[in-house]
Design a protein around this motif. Structure first.
Motif, short mmCIF file in Angstrom:
data_model
loop_
_atom_site.label_atom_id
_atom_site.label_comp_id
_atom_site.label_asym_id
_atom_site.label_seq_id
_atom_site.Cartn_x
_atom_site.Cartn_y
_atom_site.Cartn_z
N ALA A 25 0.80 -1.15 -0.08
CA ALA A 25 -0.13 -0.01 0.12
C ALA A 25 0.97 1.25 0.08
CB ALA A 25 -0.99 -0.11 1.12
N ARG A 26 2.06 1.13 0.65
CA ARG A 26 2.74 2.29 0.79
C ARG A 26 3.44 2.50 -0.75
NH1 ARG A 26 7.58 3.57 0.87
NH2 ARG A 26 8.42 1.56 0.76
N ARG A 27 3.86 1.77 -1.06
CA ARG A 27 4.54 1.71 -2.48
C ARG A 27 3.70 2.36 -3.33
NH1 ARG A 27 7.86 -3.95 -3.77
NH2 ARG A 27 9.27 -4.20 -1.89
N VAL A 28 2.46 2.25 -3.32
CA VAL A 28 1.42 2.57 -4.48
C VAL A 28 0.99 4.16 -3.73
CG1 VAL A 28 1.08 0.53 -5.37
CG2 VAL A 28 -0.70 1.58 -3.78
N GLY A 29 1.45 4.66 -2.71
CA GLY A 29 1.13 5.92 -2.17
C GLY A 29 -0.26 6.02 -1.60
N GLN A 30 -0.35 4.85 -0.97
CA GLN A 30 -1.72 4.72 -0.10
C GLN A 30 -1.47 4.17 1.08
OE1 GLN A 30 -4.80 6.24 -0.86
NE2 GLN A 30 -3.79 6.76 -2.70
N PRO A 31 -0.44 4.73 2.05
CA PRO A 31 0.01 3.91 3.23
C PRO A 31 -0.94 3.12 4.03
CG PRO A 31 0.56 6.11 3.43
CD PRO A 31 -0.04 5.95 2.05
N GLY A 32 -2.39 3.86 4.12
CA GLY A 32 -3.43 3.42 5.17
C GLY A 32 -4.25 2.22 4.24
N ALA A 33 -4.05 1.70 3.09
CA ALA A 33 -4.71 1.01 2.50
C ALA A 33 -4.52 -0.43 2.32
CB ALA A 33 -4.88 1.45 1.02
N ALA A 34 -3.74 -1.07 3.55
CA ALA A 34 -3.53 -2.41 3.46
C ALA A 34 -4.87 -3.23 3.30
CB ALA A 34 -2.83 -2.82 4.89
N GLN A 35 -6.00 -2.93 4.02
CA GLN A 35 -7.32 -3.82 3.60
C GLN A 35 -7.30 -3.85 2.17
OE1 GLN A 35 -9.98 -2.72 6.43
NE2 GLN A 35 -9.35 -4.63 7.79
N ALA A 36 -7.31 -2.64 1.41
CA ALA A 36 -7.68 -2.53 0.12
C ALA A 36 -6.73 -3.21 -0.89
CB ALA A 36 -7.57 -0.92 -0.30
N VAL A 37 -5.43 -3.38 -0.32
CA VAL A 37 -4.48 -4.21 -0.99
C VAL A 37 -4.78 -5.55 -0.89
CG1 VAL A 37 -1.90 -4.99 -1.05
CG2 VAL A 37 -2.26 -2.69 -0.91
N GLY A 38 -5.61 -5.96 0.28
CA GLY A 38 -5.77 -7.27 0.29
C GLY A 38 -7.07 -7.69 -0.77
N ALA A 39 -7.93 -6.73 -0.80
CA ALA A 39 -9.19 -6.81 -1.81
C ALA A 39 -8.68 -6.86 -3.23
CB ALA A 39 -9.92 -5.59 -1.68
N ALA A 40 -7.51 -6.21 -3.43
CA ALA A 40 -6.73 -6.51 -5.02
C ALA A 40 -6.11 -7.54 -5.09
CB ALA A 40 -5.73 -5.31 -4.95
N MET A 41 -5.66 -8.22 -3.99
CA MET A 41 -5.13 -9.76 -4.14
C MET A 41 -6.34 -10.39 -4.21
SD MET A 41 -1.75 -9.08 -3.83
CE MET A 41 -2.37 -7.47 -4.48
N GLY A 42 -7.16 -10.55 -3.96
CA GLY A 42 -8.20 -11.35 -4.03
C GLY A 42 -9.00 -11.31 -5.26
N ALA A 43 -8.93 -10.10 -5.88
CA ALA A 43 -9.69 -9.92 -7.31
C ALA A 43 -8.37 -10.06 -8.37
CB ALA A 43 -10.14 -8.32 -7.22
N ASN A 44 -7.37 -10.54 -7.98
CA ASN A 44 -6.29 -10.66 -9.13
C ASN A 44 -6.62 -11.67 -10.10
OD1 ASN A 44 -3.97 -10.91 -10.35
ND2 ASN A 44 -2.54 -11.70 -8.81
N PRO A 45 -6.99 -11.28 -11.27
CA PRO A 45 -7.34 -12.32 -12.27
C PRO A 45 -6.02 -13.05 -12.84
CG PRO A 45 -7.06 -9.96 -13.36
CD PRO A 45 -6.97 -9.96 -11.81
N LEU A 46 -4.88 -12.81 -12.44
CA LEU A 46 -3.73 -13.36 -12.90
C LEU A 46 -2.71 -14.08 -11.74
CD1 LEU A 46 -2.79 -10.76 -15.55
CD2 LEU A 46 -3.35 -13.13 -16.24
N PRO A 47 -3.45 -14.47 -10.74
CA PRO A 47 -2.55 -15.02 -9.65
C PRO A 47 -1.43 -16.19 -10.18
CG PRO A 47 -4.67 -16.16 -9.69
CD PRO A 47 -4.73 -15.07 -10.75
N LEU A 48 -0.25 -16.38 -9.62
CA LEU A 48 0.73 -16.82 -9.79
C LEU A 48 1.63 -16.13 -10.80
CD1 LEU A 48 2.29 -19.68 -9.72
CD2 LEU A 48 1.16 -20.54 -11.54
N VAL A 49 1.02 -15.67 -11.86
CA VAL A 49 2.06 -14.77 -12.82
C VAL A 49 2.02 -13.30 -12.36
CG1 VAL A 49 2.00 -13.78 -15.09
CG2 VAL A 49 1.37 -16.14 -14.93
N VAL A 50 1.12 -12.79 -11.70
CA VAL A 50 1.25 -11.45 -11.01
C VAL A 50 1.00 -11.97 -9.38
CG1 VAL A 50 0.05 -9.62 -10.25
CG2 VAL A 50 -0.06 -10.24 -12.63
#
Length: 188
Positions: A126-151
């Protein structure tokens, strides 16, 4: 990863090809457009595969066809190399059509900034993308990843050292991290 392969909107002019490949973590559904790999799905048994393909057809506005042109041949070869332990095997052209906004930003950072054999915390990503308070939103992005393993969302862990979640299941995440040398291989 070829992260420059952009998609302006749903795939409508071309075809979406798919195949299922056996891997060390079970059957994987791979789908690609003319732009690149667009989806990777875990545990692609026949019933789950049909659900994934129906959803993909709705998302892309194109009926997926079983691999006809060989478009997925390189992805299949590279997955074999990845499961044989080759570090850079999954550097493939990607079609980012199925992700947008913050999710795409996070997934792009993950694809380019978290190499094989390393992990990153949700908060750090989250910090790397400029949203240091968005750890849960990062988790949501991981859950929605259409390319797991490759991404490689399996490389995202909790700040306290816990594995966190994973769409392919925690045992699959453990196996992938062990393959990459992050975790010890299971004793049995």
């Amino acid at each position: 990863m070829d992260i420059d392969t952009e998609a302006a909107g749903p795939e409508r002019a071309g075809t979406v090809e798919w195949t299922v490949v056996e891997s060390a973590i079970g059957p994987l559904l791979l789908a690609a457009t003319g732009r690149g790999l667009v989806q990777v799905g875990f545990h692609a048994d026949p019933a789950r595969r049909e659900r994934m393909l129906d959803r993909l057809a709705g998302q892309l506005g194109a009926e997926p066809v079983e691999c006809a042109s060989g478009r997925l041949a390189e992805a299949v070869r590279r997955l074999d190399r990845y499961f044989a332990g080759e570090r850079d095997a999954l550097d493939l052209p990607l079609d980012w059509t199925l992700t947008t906004g913050f999710h795409r930003q996070v997934l792009r950072e993950l694809a380019t900034g978290v190499p094989y054999g390393t992990v990153v915390g949700y908060g750090e990503l989250a910090r790397r993308v400029g949203q240091p308070g968005a750890a849960q939103a990062v988790g949501a992005a991981m859950g929605a990843n259409p390319l797991p393993l490759v991404v490689p969302c399996h490389r995202v862990v909790e700040s306290d050292g816990g594995l966190g979640g994973f769409g392919g299941g925690l045992e699959t995440k453990r196996q992938l991290l062990a393959l990459e040398g992050v975790l010890p291989a299971p004793l049995f």
